[in-house]
Design a protein around this motif. Sequence first.
Motif, PDB file in Angstrom:
ATOM      1  N   PHE A  94      18.611  -2.360 -69.446  1.00  0.00           N
ATOM      2  CA  PHE A  94      18.119  -3.657 -69.007  1.00  0.00           C
ATOM      3  C   PHE A  94      18.724  -3.947 -67.643  1.00  0.00           C
ATOM      4  CE2 PHE A  94      17.573  -4.009 -73.574  1.00  0.00           C
ATOM      5  CZ  PHE A  94      16.326  -4.612 -73.679  1.00  0.00           C
ATOM      6  N   ILE A  95      17.855  -4.311 -66.707  1.00  0.00           N
ATOM      7  CA  ILE A  95      18.304  -4.756 -65.385  1.00  0.00           C
ATOM      8  C   ILE A  95      17.971  -6.235 -65.303  1.00  0.00           C
ATOM      9  CG2 ILE A  95      18.040  -4.486 -62.900  1.00  0.00           C
ATOM     10  CD1 ILE A  95      17.203  -1.626 -63.364  1.00  0.00           C
ATOM     11  N   VAL A  96      19.012  -7.053 -65.296  1.00  0.00           N
ATOM     12  CA  VAL A  96      18.837  -8.500 -65.370  1.00  0.00           C
ATOM     13  C   VAL A  96      19.386  -9.113 -64.090  1.00  0.00           C
ATOM     14  CG1 VAL A  96      18.943  -8.495 -67.872  1.00  0.00           C
ATOM     15  CG2 VAL A  96      21.029  -8.819 -66.579  1.00  0.00           C
ATOM     16  N   GLY A  97      18.884 -10.264 -63.751  1.00  0.00           N
ATOM     17  CA  GLY A  97      19.336 -10.981 -62.563  1.00  0.00           C
ATOM     18  C   GLY A  97      18.449 -12.171 -62.298  1.00  0.00           C
ATOM     19  N   ARG A  98      18.927 -13.022 -61.431  1.00  0.00           N
ATOM     20  CA  ARG A  98      18.148 -14.207 -61.084  1.00  0.00           C
ATOM     21  C   ARG A  98      16.877 -13.811 -60.338  1.00  0.00           C
ATOM     22  NH1 ARG A  98      22.899 -18.147 -58.675  1.00  0.00           N
ATOM     23  NH2 ARG A  98      24.144 -18.300 -60.603  1.00  0.00           N
ATOM     24  N   ASN A  99      15.962 -14.756 -60.308  1.00  0.00           N
ATOM     25  CA  ASN A  99      14.739 -14.536 -59.529  1.00  0.00           C
ATOM     26  C   ASN A  99      15.110 -14.384 -58.046  1.00  0.00           C
ATOM     27  OD1 ASN A  99      13.072 -14.663 -61.753  1.00  0.00           O
ATOM     28  ND2 ASN A  99      12.797 -16.888 -61.591  1.00  0.00           N
ATOM     29  N   GLY A 100      14.571 -13.342 -57.443  1.00  0.00           N
ATOM     30  CA  GLY A 100      14.884 -13.085 -56.046  1.00  0.00           C
ATOM     31  C   GLY A 100      16.143 -12.283 -55.829  1.00  0.00           C
ATOM     32  N   SER A 101      16.789 -11.826 -56.904  1.00  0.00           N
ATOM     33  CA  SER A 101      18.015 -11.036 -56.751  1.00  0.00           C
ATOM     34  C   SER A 101      17.728  -9.584 -56.390  1.00  0.00           C
ATOM     35  CB  SER A 101      18.843 -11.089 -58.039  1.00  0.00           C
ATOM     36  OG  SER A 101      18.112 -10.519 -59.114  1.00  0.00           O
ATOM     37  N   GLY A 102      16.485  -9.149 -56.424  1.00  0.00           N
ATOM     38  CA  GLY A 102      16.161  -7.795 -56.011  1.00  0.00           C
ATOM     39  C   GLY A 102      15.978  -6.827 -57.154  1.00  0.00           C
ATOM     40  N   LYS A 103      15.576  -7.310 -58.339  1.00  0.00           N
ATOM     41  CA  LYS A 103      15.345  -6.392 -59.465  1.00  0.00           C
ATOM     42  C   LYS A 103      14.147  -5.497 -59.175  1.00  0.00           C
ATOM     43  CE  LYS A 103      14.788  -9.685 -62.507  1.00  0.00           C
ATOM     44  NZ  LYS A 103      14.938 -10.833 -61.616  1.00  0.00           N
ATOM     45  N   SER A 104      13.077  -6.112 -58.695  1.00  0.00           N
ATOM     46  CA  SER A 104      11.873  -5.305 -58.421  1.00  0.00           C
ATOM     47  C   SER A 104      12.117  -4.279 -57.315  1.00  0.00           C
ATOM     48  CB  SER A 104      10.704  -6.217 -58.019  1.00  0.00           C
ATOM     49  OG  SER A 104      10.396  -7.114 -59.064  1.00  0.00           O
ATOM     50  N   ALA A 105      13.100  -4.540 -56.439  1.00  0.00           N
ATOM     51  CA  ALA A 105      13.420  -3.577 -55.395  1.00  0.00           C
ATOM     52  C   ALA A 105      13.913  -2.271 -55.982  1.00  0.00           C
ATOM     53  CB  ALA A 105      14.480  -4.166 -54.449  1.00  0.00           C
ATOM     54  N   VAL A 106      14.563  -2.322 -57.159  1.00  0.00           N
ATOM     55  CA  VAL A 106      15.053  -1.100 -57.796  1.00  0.00           C
ATOM     56  C   VAL A 106      13.867  -0.237 -58.224  1.00  0.00           C
ATOM     57  CG1 VAL A 106      16.422  -0.167 -59.692  1.00  0.00           C
ATOM     58  CG2 VAL A 106      17.150  -2.264 -58.542  1.00  0.00           C
ATOM     59  N   ILE A 107      12.839  -0.872 -58.845  1.00  0.00           N
ATOM     60  CA  ILE A 107      11.650  -0.115 -59.263  1.00  0.00           C
ATOM     61  C   ILE A 107      10.906   0.424 -58.045  1.00  0.00           C
ATOM     62  CG2 ILE A 107       9.481  -0.266 -60.541  1.00  0.00           C
ATOM     63  CD1 ILE A 107      11.997  -0.393 -62.240  1.00  0.00           C
ATOM     64  N   THR A 108      10.824  -0.405 -56.990  1.00  0.00           N
ATOM     65  CA  THR A 108      10.179   0.054 -55.752  1.00  0.00           C
ATOM     66  C   THR A 108      10.927   1.248 -55.163  1.00  0.00           C
ATOM     67  OG1 THR A 108       9.437  -2.204 -55.309  1.00  0.00           O
ATOM     68  CG2 THR A 108       9.407  -0.657 -53.460  1.00  0.00           C
ATOM     69  N   ALA A 109      12.255   1.184 -55.165  1.00  0.00           N
ATOM     70  CA  ALA A 109      13.056   2.307 -54.665  1.00  0.00           C
ATOM     71  C   ALA A 109      12.830   3.554 -55.499  1.00  0.00           C
ATOM     72  CB  ALA A 109      14.539   1.928 -54.661  1.00  0.00           C
ATOM     73  N   LEU A 110      12.655   3.405 -56.825  1.00  0.00           N
ATOM     74  CA  LEU A 110      12.409   4.561 -57.689  1.00  0.00           C
ATOM     75  C   LEU A 110      11.087   5.230 -57.313  1.00  0.00           C
ATOM     76  CD1 LEU A 110      13.101   6.276 -60.171  1.00  0.00           C
ATOM     77  CD2 LEU A 110      11.947   4.557 -61.584  1.00  0.00           C
ATOM     78  N   VAL A 111      10.047   4.422 -57.092  1.00  0.00           N
ATOM     79  CA  VAL A 111       8.733   4.972 -56.731  1.00  0.00           C
ATOM     80  C   VAL A 111       8.815   5.679 -55.376  1.00  0.00           C
ATOM     81  CG1 VAL A 111       6.345   4.397 -56.198  1.00  0.00           C
ATOM     82  CG2 VAL A 111       7.503   3.257 -58.090  1.00  0.00           C
ATOM     83  N   VAL A 112       9.424   5.012 -54.390  1.00  0.00           N
ATOM     84  CA  VAL A 112       9.510   5.574 -53.041  1.00  0.00           C
ATOM     85  C   VAL A 112      10.388   6.825 -53.028  1.00  0.00           C
ATOM     86  CG1 VAL A 112      10.353   5.143 -50.708  1.00  0.00           C
ATOM     87  CG2 VAL A 112       9.051   3.391 -51.905  1.00  0.00           C
ATOM     88  N   GLY A 113      11.512   6.774 -53.747  1.00  0.00           N
ATOM     89  CA  GLY A 113      12.431   7.898 -53.753  1.00  0.00           C
ATOM     90  C   GLY A 113      11.852   9.135 -54.395  1.00  0.00           C
TER      91      GLY A 113
END
Length: 1122
Positions: A94-113
């Motif tokens: 589970f990757i948890v955090g406030r809205n705007g903390s950059g959770k979706s950036a992790v998934i985006t980085a996975l796709v790009v990487g």
Amino acid sequence: MTRIMMKRDSSEPGIAPRHKRRKTNLGSGDSDFSEDETEQVSTQSQSLVESSLVEATLLSQKEDPMPGVIRKIALHNFMCHNHLDVKLGPHVNFIVGRNGSGKSAVITALVVGLGGKAGITGRGRAIKNFIKTGKRDAWVEICLNNKGKDSYKHHLYGDKIFIKRKFSIDGGSSYSVHSESGQHISARRDELMHITDHFNIQVDNPVSILNQDTSRNFLNSKSAGDKFKFFMRATQLEQMNQDYSDVHRHMQCTKQDIDCKKETLETMRKEVKVWQSKFKNLAALSELKIKVTKLKNEMAWALVAERERGMKPLEKSLKSEEVALPQYVKKVDQTKKHQEEWEARLKDLEQRVMECSKAVRDLQPLLEARHKDVALAKQALAPILNQLKAIDRELRSARAECKQCEERIDELRSIASRDYDADRRKREDQIARLEKNLEEAVSKQRVSEHEITQYASNVARGRTEMAAIDNQLKAKSNKQREVRMSLQTLRAAKNDRLQRFGAWVPTVISQINAQKRQFHKIPLGPLGAKFELKDSKWALAMESCLKGLVSSFVCHDHHDAKLLEDIFNRHCPRGRRPAIITSAFSSKMHDVSEHRVRSRDFPCVLDVIKCKDPVVINTLIDQRSIENVLLIEDANEARTVMMRNPPHNAKECFTIEGDQAFCRPTFRYYSSDKTTVRFLMADVQAQIDLLQLEDGRIQDEVDELMQQKTAKQAEVTKNHQLEKSCQTQINRAKENMSRLKFEIKELQSVEDPAPIDVTTLEEEVNDYNKKIEDLQNQRHSILQDKTQGETKLNEAKSNLEQVETEIREKSDDGIPLQEEIRQTQTDLETARNSRKHYVGKLKEQERKIQELKRQLESYKRDVETDRNKALQICEPIATQRLPDNIENEIHQIQHRITEEEKEQGNEQEITDTFKNKKDTFERVKREMQQLHNFLDKLEEVMQKRQIAYMKMRKSIANRTKYYFLMQMHHRSFTGKMNFDFNEETLDILVNPGKDLSGSVAKSKGRNESSKDALEGCDLRSLSGGERSFSTVCFILSLWEAMESPFRCLDEFDVFMDMVNRSISMDMMIEAANAHHNMQFVFLKPQDMSSVRKIHNCKIFRMPDPERDDRQRTLAFSQQGTQ
């Protein structure tokens, strides 16, 4: 039921396919199930599915994590993160955090990487949009598990594979794949594609990685078409369908090509028949061509015979030269014998001369002894002669004095009666008159001496002034010559800037360009022609600063400098050759920012130079340190600045007039002697006008100085003449004064005679007579000693003459020998020259023979080569014909053949054309047949694959239905999924039943009939929670339809209430437990109340990133989502 998406065979772990593929086991059914059959099978297989899931769960719990599971995701300058490391567990994360903390950036980085394009992330159109604001570059690193039986190249990578992707703000991107030990394996994207294909990682599959945009656009969409598209993308059926469509399209294009070739084939068949008839008509020319061939063979052997005949003159010449060779050998031997005879004679004569010389050398000690005896005899005789001379002088003196005394006695006796008082008074008057004349002469001399001093002073001053005028004239002449040379240069350089540096410079530049291939790098110069000034007012200061560098050349290395020096030696005038600087050329200018002068008020030399060539700037920096030289207009200000407060790093400065000043503590100031710019002027015509005015002004000054010099010369001449006149007067006055003084002294020295008494004089006469007699006696004694000394001296001289005579005789014996030696040397030199002459003739004859032999051997080789060539053509032919006659006959026959070919065509052309057209026809015919066969085979294969595709599509759809029904059972819901592959729609019907508490779920505004309630309702008529729950069931059913090492969901439950969120999460957890060796990543907000405890679960809490005002709103959102 067998799983649709199976792990690929790993028997060859080192080889991964290029394209993504799916290994699918088709169901046993040959056709689609009907809707009624689906409902029946669903109730019957529900228990079977649940039991199989339980068994799969128990089995999977014993398995290790699959290869391809994500171990870590690292982000640097990515989206809102400066740096972030996300370590994931092997199972549920589970990757948890406030809205705007950059959770979706992790998934985006996975796709790009993992090689995904920026567009599929829904976060931007280009990868550079993911770089954090204010940064130039970013990178993403993914660590994949590579442990297990299905690992990828485990011997190379180890248990981990690190994939790093870097990208920059200019759009550049690169990959780097490393092993567990950090070894760099590859930088190619193909290797990454092999890895993802091997692990069945599909970053563009929404079921594998489900982001918010895909969830919103497809899952939450009420359109049946969107759900169908989602299903097709998730199962990769869409890609397969597209591939089949491409194949059909290519088949149609191929059929059209075949139709076109059919039309062309008939035309080609007709052309082949036409050229075949022409080919058959060529037999008539065969005999003529055979005859030409025979004549050519005969001509080849005729040429050989002609070459053999041409060899005879060479053999004859060689033989005659070899006959003449012994005569030259005989002459050489004779001259050698003569030379040896003369050398022996010369040696004998030299030996005889050496013997004579030895005899002379043996007499040298005796000669020296005789010279010594003569010297001793002269030395002993010399005092006697001196005594004799002294006695003779005394005797002469005594006789003279005796005679004077006798004469005086006679005189005194004759003047005894004179009047001495009158004589005395007369002398006194005469002395007074002479003294008065003497005083007047002294007074005149003093006046003349004063005048001559003035005249001499005037002459010296005039000459000094004339010397100053000459110096001025010389300086003006030099300056005028420089101005006129500058004028001449500027007029020549009006259209050619290089002419400013000398009339020979363009020639040097042209020679450099002509020899540029010999240079490693073309030299640059003159340096003054390679840059311009931003402000032309500094031209004089720049020339004063750079001095000889302005006309220097710079070379890359010593090789180029040597070549350039040779060019200078040929074309440069003596004394005007420019300097050559050797310095390696560089394409970058030196970085002098740290050491350059820092001043806000005054520029440095580097600031006023405008030049794009770094080699020129670097040379000026290295040779003159132009970055440390200031330019200050006013001279007083330059003195003040450099003496009191020089800027940092300033070493010296130049004023606008060219004056130079050094900074403290060793402050010095030097005025410039240059007033005109020679090389760096901006406006040549303006400079020419100024120089013409300067030339006129200098000429006026020269004329004025010449007039002054003429006047001064006349004045000096006049004063010099007056000085000479005064000197003459002074000399005359001195002579007069000397005469007067002498007369006065003579008069004053006259005394009155005493009373006459000659007794004393008579006594003196007697004494003198006695003295004379004594001296005569002494003289007689000395004469006897003299006679003895002279006798000894004559004996010594006689002995000396005997020795000298003997030496002379010995020497005279050597004189004929010397003359004979000279004659012998002349004859020997003649013999040597003769021998040298005949040796040269012999060598020349030998060279001539060797050259003839070489020519003969070469000619024989050529003949042999021609014979071998002729043998290659045919067997030897005996012929007496000349090659020219045979060639004429060949030309005549070929002319005939040409005329025939004009009528019928060229044989070779017809043959080649016929062959080419026939071959082309056969090839096209063969290719058409192959295409027909290929299309038939391809059509057969495509039909089979289409049938298999239909079966697989039905099987995947049925399996998805089964798992969907099973997941709906968690809340006692019923429903079904209707696939329409023709219309490309997917309808999901749900009938809410009793929930887990046993209450009946009611939908708002539901007015369906009882039959509709049994069949189910469309998702649009369900509540938000029921629709979200149905969507989760749809996702879980698709999970079972495909296989991947990990699954990522980004806030899939954002639209659910707490109850449905808890139920959906429980379903996700149960699905995860059923696949214990797979990895699941869920992104959720801070609230984790809906998540129950689960074994082997890891929670990563996102830090709150620091953002500035520009980062509050993402700049890469798509227009569609805006």
